[in-house]
Design an enzyme around this catalytic site. Sequence first.
Site, PDB file in Angstrom:
ATOM      1  N   GLY A  49      -0.005  -0.960  -0.025  1.00 23.68           N
ATOM      2  CA  GLY A  49       0.078  -0.479  -0.138  1.00 23.68           C
ATOM      3  C   GLY A  49       0.480   1.316  -0.128  1.00 23.68           C
ATOM      4  N   GLU A 103       3.903   4.330   5.931  1.00 18.02           N
ATOM      5  CA  GLU A 103       3.388   3.494   5.794  1.00 18.02           C
ATOM      6  C   GLU A 103       2.109   3.906   5.416  1.00 18.02           C
ATOM      7  OE1 GLU A 103       2.429   0.881   5.552  1.00 18.02           O
ATOM      8  OE2 GLU A 103       1.458  -0.574   7.141  1.00 18.02           O
ATOM      9  N   ASP A 104       0.919   3.532   4.747  1.00 15.81           N
ATOM     10  CA  ASP A 104       0.276   3.684   4.095  1.00 15.81           C
ATOM     11  C   ASP A 104      -1.353   4.778   4.628  1.00 15.81           C
ATOM     12  OD1 ASP A 104      -0.576   1.376   4.068  1.00 15.81           O
ATOM     13  OD2 ASP A 104      -1.790   0.832   2.491  1.00 15.81           O
ATOM     14  N   ASP A 107      -4.817   2.055  10.501  1.00 18.02           N
ATOM     15  CA  ASP A 107      -5.657   1.418  11.650  1.00 18.02           C
ATOM     16  C   ASP A 107      -5.476   1.164  12.839  1.00 18.02           C
ATOM     17  OD1 ASP A 107      -8.537  -0.149  11.561  1.00 18.02           O
ATOM     18  OD2 ASP A 107      -8.998   0.168   9.030  1.00 18.02           O
ATOM     19  N   LYS A 135      -6.316   6.953  11.131  1.00 23.21           N
ATOM     20  CA  LYS A 135      -7.868   6.572  12.011  1.00 23.21           C
ATOM     21  C   LYS A 135      -7.594   6.427  13.538  1.00 23.21           C
ATOM     22  CE  LYS A 135      -9.489   3.825   7.991  1.00 23.21           C
ATOM     23  NZ  LYS A 135      -9.957   2.501   7.583  1.00 23.21           N
ATOM     24  N   PHE A 156     -13.745   3.279   4.688  1.00 21.41           N
ATOM     25  CA  PHE A 156     -13.442   2.255   4.294  1.00 21.41           C
ATOM     26  C   PHE A 156     -12.886   3.794   3.082  1.00 21.41           C
ATOM     27  CE2 PHE A 156     -11.193  -0.078   0.739  1.00 21.41           C
ATOM     28  CZ  PHE A 156     -10.680  -1.239   1.824  1.00 21.41           C
ATOM     29  N   VAL A 157     -11.400   3.530   2.102  1.00 19.12           N
ATOM     30  CA  VAL A 157     -10.513   3.999   1.763  1.00 19.12           C
ATOM     31  C   VAL A 157      -9.685   3.958   0.520  1.00 19.12           C
ATOM     32  CG1 VAL A 157     -10.860   7.260   2.536  1.00 19.12           C
ATOM     33  CG2 VAL A 157      -8.995   5.300   3.236  1.00 19.12           C
ATOM     34  N   ASP A 163      -6.020   0.420  -2.026  1.00 21.28           N
ATOM     35  CA  ASP A 163      -6.642  -0.908  -2.699  1.00 21.28           C
ATOM     36  C   ASP A 163      -8.013  -1.378  -1.571  1.00 21.28           C
ATOM     37  OD1 ASP A 163      -5.639  -2.544  -0.695  1.00 21.28           O
ATOM     38  OD2 ASP A 163      -6.356  -4.140  -2.065  1.00 21.28           O
ATOM     39  N   ARG A 169      -5.771   1.007  -6.075  1.00 18.09           N
ATOM     40  CA  ARG A 169      -4.051   2.124  -5.946  1.00 18.09           C
ATOM     41  C   ARG A 169      -3.955   3.223  -6.979  1.00 18.09           C
ATOM     42  NH1 ARG A 169      -2.345  -1.915  -2.532  1.00 18.09           N
ATOM     43  NH2 ARG A 169      -2.807  -3.907  -2.376  1.00 18.09           N
TER      44      ARG A 169
END
Length: 180
Positions: A49, A103-104, A107, A135, A156-157, A163, A169
Amino acid sequence: MHGEINLLDLVFEPYLTENQIAARVNEMGRAIKIDLDGRRPVFISILSGSFVFAADLIRAVETDLEMAFVKLSSYAGTTSTGEIQTMMGLTENLEGRHIVVVEDIVDSGRTLHFFLHKMREKKPASLSVAAFLVKPSALQFDIEIKYKGFEIPNDFVVGYGLDYDGLGRNLPGLYQLKKG
Ligand code: IMP
Ligand code: MG
Protein backbone atom coordinates in the site's frame (compact mmCIF):
# COMPACT_ATOMS: atom_id res chain seq x y z
CA MET A 1 -22.37 13.32 -6.43
CA HIS A 2 -19.95 14.30 -9.14
CA GLY A 3 -16.77 12.26 -9.38
CA GLU A 4 -18.04 9.03 -7.87
CA ILE A 5 -16.30 5.86 -8.91
CA ASN A 6 -17.25 2.19 -8.88
CA LEU A 7 -14.91 -0.58 -7.80
CA LEU A 8 -16.41 -4.05 -8.02
CA ASP A 9 -19.61 -3.92 -5.96
CA LEU A 10 -18.90 -0.65 -4.13
CA VAL A 11 -19.31 3.07 -4.83
CA PHE A 12 -16.73 5.56 -3.63
CA GLU A 13 -16.82 9.36 -3.49
CA PRO A 14 -13.97 11.88 -3.61
CA TYR A 15 -12.34 12.60 -0.26
CA LEU A 16 -8.94 14.21 -0.90
CA THR A 17 -7.79 15.62 -4.23
CA GLU A 18 -4.46 14.95 -5.85
CA ASN A 19 -3.47 18.58 -5.09
CA GLN A 20 -4.42 18.39 -1.42
CA ILE A 21 -2.38 15.22 -1.08
CA ALA A 22 0.64 16.70 -2.87
CA ALA A 23 0.63 19.79 -0.66
CA ARG A 24 0.53 17.73 2.53
CA VAL A 25 3.14 15.21 1.40
CA ASN A 26 5.49 18.06 0.53
CA GLU A 27 5.04 19.52 4.02
CA MET A 28 5.84 16.13 5.52
CA GLY A 29 8.97 15.92 3.40
CA ARG A 30 10.16 19.29 4.62
CA ALA A 31 9.55 18.32 8.26
CA ILE A 32 11.55 15.13 7.83
CA LYS A 33 14.40 17.03 6.20
CA ILE A 34 14.58 19.39 9.17
CA ASP A 35 14.87 16.44 11.57
CA LEU A 36 17.21 14.17 9.60
CA ASP A 37 19.22 16.39 7.27
CA GLY A 38 22.73 15.03 6.74
CA ARG A 39 22.05 11.76 8.62
CA ARG A 40 21.44 9.62 5.56
CA PRO A 41 18.16 8.14 6.78
CA VAL A 42 16.82 4.83 5.52
CA PHE A 43 13.18 4.98 4.47
CA ILE A 44 11.45 1.62 4.72
CA SER A 45 8.26 1.34 2.71
CA ILE A 46 5.79 -1.27 3.90
CA LEU A 47 4.42 -2.91 0.76
CA SER A 48 2.16 -2.94 -1.03
CA GLY A 49 0.00 0.00 0.00
CA SER A 50 2.69 2.57 0.78
CA PHE A 51 4.60 2.51 -2.50
CA VAL A 52 2.79 5.49 -4.04
CA PHE A 53 3.11 7.61 -0.91
CA ALA A 54 6.75 6.55 -0.45
CA ALA A 55 7.61 7.56 -4.02
CA ASP A 56 6.23 11.07 -3.50
CA LEU A 57 7.51 11.43 0.05
CA ILE A 58 11.16 10.67 -0.68
CA ARG A 59 11.16 13.13 -3.56
CA ALA A 60 9.98 15.80 -1.10
CA VAL A 61 12.84 15.12 1.34
CA GLU A 62 15.76 17.09 0.01
CA THR A 63 18.65 15.29 1.64
CA ASP A 64 20.65 12.14 0.86
CA LEU A 65 18.65 9.09 1.85
CA GLU A 66 18.31 5.38 1.15
CA MET A 67 15.20 3.41 0.31
CA ALA A 68 14.24 -0.11 1.33
CA PHE A 69 11.08 -2.17 1.03
CA VAL A 70 9.47 -4.79 3.16
CA LYS A 71 6.53 -7.07 2.63
CA LEU A 72 4.62 -8.20 5.70
CA SER A 73 2.30 -11.12 5.52
CA SER A 74 -0.11 -12.31 8.11
CA TYR A 75 -2.03 -15.52 8.41
CA ALA A 76 -4.25 -17.04 11.03
CA GLY A 77 -2.15 -19.08 13.40
CA THR A 78 -3.20 -22.14 15.29
CA THR A 79 -2.19 -20.74 18.66
CA SER A 80 -4.35 -18.65 20.96
CA THR A 81 -2.38 -15.55 19.98
CA GLY A 82 -4.17 -15.70 16.64
CA GLU A 83 -2.26 -13.68 14.09
CA ILE A 84 1.31 -14.46 13.16
CA GLN A 85 3.25 -12.14 10.91
CA THR A 86 6.34 -12.65 8.84
CA MET A 87 8.65 -10.19 7.18
CA MET A 88 10.21 -10.47 3.73
CA GLY A 89 12.78 -8.47 1.83
CA LEU A 90 14.62 -6.52 4.46
CA THR A 91 18.29 -7.49 4.33
CA GLU A 92 19.96 -4.15 5.13
CA ASN A 93 22.10 -3.71 8.23
CA LEU A 94 20.19 -1.05 10.12
CA GLU A 95 22.29 -0.79 13.26
CA GLY A 96 23.06 2.84 14.04
CA ARG A 97 20.93 4.08 11.16
CA HIS A 98 18.07 6.57 11.22
CA ILE A 99 14.97 4.68 10.10
CA VAL A 100 11.76 6.22 8.80
CA VAL A 101 9.02 3.62 8.41
CA VAL A 102 6.63 4.60 5.62
CA GLU A 103 3.07 3.30 5.93
CA ASP A 104 -0.01 4.06 3.88
CA ILE A 105 -2.57 3.89 6.66
CA VAL A 106 -2.61 3.12 10.34
CA ASP A 107 -5.91 1.52 11.22
CA SER A 108 -5.80 -0.68 14.34
CA GLY A 109 -2.02 -0.19 14.45
CA ARG A 110 -1.39 -3.93 14.62
CA THR A 111 0.85 -4.00 11.55
CA LEU A 112 3.04 -1.15 12.74
CA HIS A 113 3.17 -2.37 16.32
CA PHE A 114 4.62 -5.65 15.11
CA PHE A 115 6.99 -4.05 12.63
CA LEU A 116 8.36 -1.40 15.02
CA HIS A 117 9.13 -4.13 17.53
CA LYS A 118 11.16 -5.96 14.86
CA MET A 119 12.93 -2.73 13.89
CA ARG A 120 13.97 -1.93 17.47
CA GLU A 121 15.78 -5.28 17.60
CA LYS A 122 18.03 -3.98 14.81
CA LYS A 123 19.34 -1.22 17.10
CA PRO A 124 18.76 1.82 14.88
CA ALA A 125 20.01 5.26 15.96
CA SER A 126 16.43 6.49 15.63
CA LEU A 127 13.11 5.08 14.54
CA SER A 128 10.18 7.17 13.36
CA VAL A 129 6.98 6.63 11.42
CA ALA A 130 5.59 8.54 8.44
CA ALA A 131 1.98 7.53 7.82
CA PHE A 132 -0.07 9.01 5.03
CA LEU A 133 -3.34 8.34 6.87
CA VAL A 134 -4.29 7.61 10.46
CA LYS A 135 -7.69 6.48 11.73
CA PRO A 136 -7.45 7.63 15.38
CA SER A 137 -10.75 6.05 16.44
CA ALA A 138 -9.65 2.61 15.17
CA LEU A 139 -6.26 2.65 16.91
CA GLN A 140 -5.78 -0.20 19.37
CA PHE A 141 -2.03 -0.04 19.93
CA ASP A 142 0.09 2.66 21.52
CA ILE A 143 2.18 3.88 18.59
CA GLU A 144 3.97 7.16 18.13
CA ILE A 145 3.42 8.51 14.61
CA LYS A 146 5.81 11.41 14.20
CA TYR A 147 4.83 12.37 10.66
CA LYS A 148 1.11 12.15 9.97
CA GLY A 149 -0.48 13.08 6.64
CA PHE A 150 -4.16 13.20 7.48
CA GLU A 151 -6.34 11.96 10.30
CA ILE A 152 -9.52 10.45 8.86
CA PRO A 153 -12.72 8.91 10.24
CA ASN A 154 -13.01 5.17 10.64
CA ASP A 155 -14.31 4.66 7.10
CA PHE A 156 -12.87 2.62 4.26
CA VAL A 157 -10.80 4.56 1.72
CA VAL A 158 -9.08 3.75 -1.57
CA GLY A 159 -6.68 5.44 -3.94
CA TYR A 160 -3.13 6.79 -3.74
CA GLY A 161 -1.81 3.26 -3.23
CA LEU A 162 -4.66 1.95 -1.07
CA ASP A 163 -6.82 -0.79 -2.53
CA TYR A 164 -10.17 -2.46 -2.32
CA ASP A 165 -9.64 -6.11 -3.21
CA GLY A 166 -6.64 -5.20 -5.34
CA LEU A 167 -8.28 -2.28 -7.15
CA GLY A 168 -7.99 1.46 -6.75
CA ARG A 169 -4.27 1.79 -6.06
CA ASN A 170 -3.72 3.82 -9.24
CA LEU A 171 -6.28 6.52 -8.41
CA PRO A 172 -4.35 9.80 -7.94
CA GLY A 173 -6.80 11.09 -5.30
CA LEU A 174 -8.30 9.47 -2.20
CA TYR A 175 -11.88 8.14 -2.22
CA GLN A 176 -14.16 7.17 0.62
CA LEU A 177 -16.77 4.45 0.65
CA LYS A 178 -20.16 5.96 -0.05
CA LYS A 179 -22.71 5.29 2.65
CA GLY A 180 -26.32 4.32 2.25
P1 IMP B 1 -3.68 -2.09 10.84
O1 IMP B 1 -2.65 -3.15 11.03
O2 IMP B 1 -5.01 -2.46 11.42
O3 IMP B 1 -3.21 -0.72 11.31
O4 IMP B 1 -4.01 -2.02 9.30
C1 IMP B 1 -3.15 -1.48 8.41
C2 IMP B 1 -3.36 -2.06 7.04
O5 IMP B 1 -4.73 -2.39 6.74
C3 IMP B 1 -2.97 -1.00 6.05
O6 IMP B 1 -1.59 -1.07 5.75
C4 IMP B 1 -3.85 -1.31 4.86
O7 IMP B 1 -3.22 -2.26 4.04
C5 IMP B 1 -5.09 -1.92 5.46
N1 IMP B 1 -6.17 -0.91 5.58
C6 IMP B 1 -6.66 -0.39 6.73
N2 IMP B 1 -7.64 0.51 6.49
C7 IMP B 1 -7.77 0.57 5.15
C8 IMP B 1 -8.62 1.36 4.27
O8 IMP B 1 -9.46 2.19 4.67
N3 IMP B 1 -8.45 1.14 2.93
C9 IMP B 1 -7.54 0.25 2.43
N4 IMP B 1 -6.72 -0.48 3.22
C10 IMP B 1 -6.84 -0.33 4.56
MG1 MG C 1 -0.42 -1.61 4.16
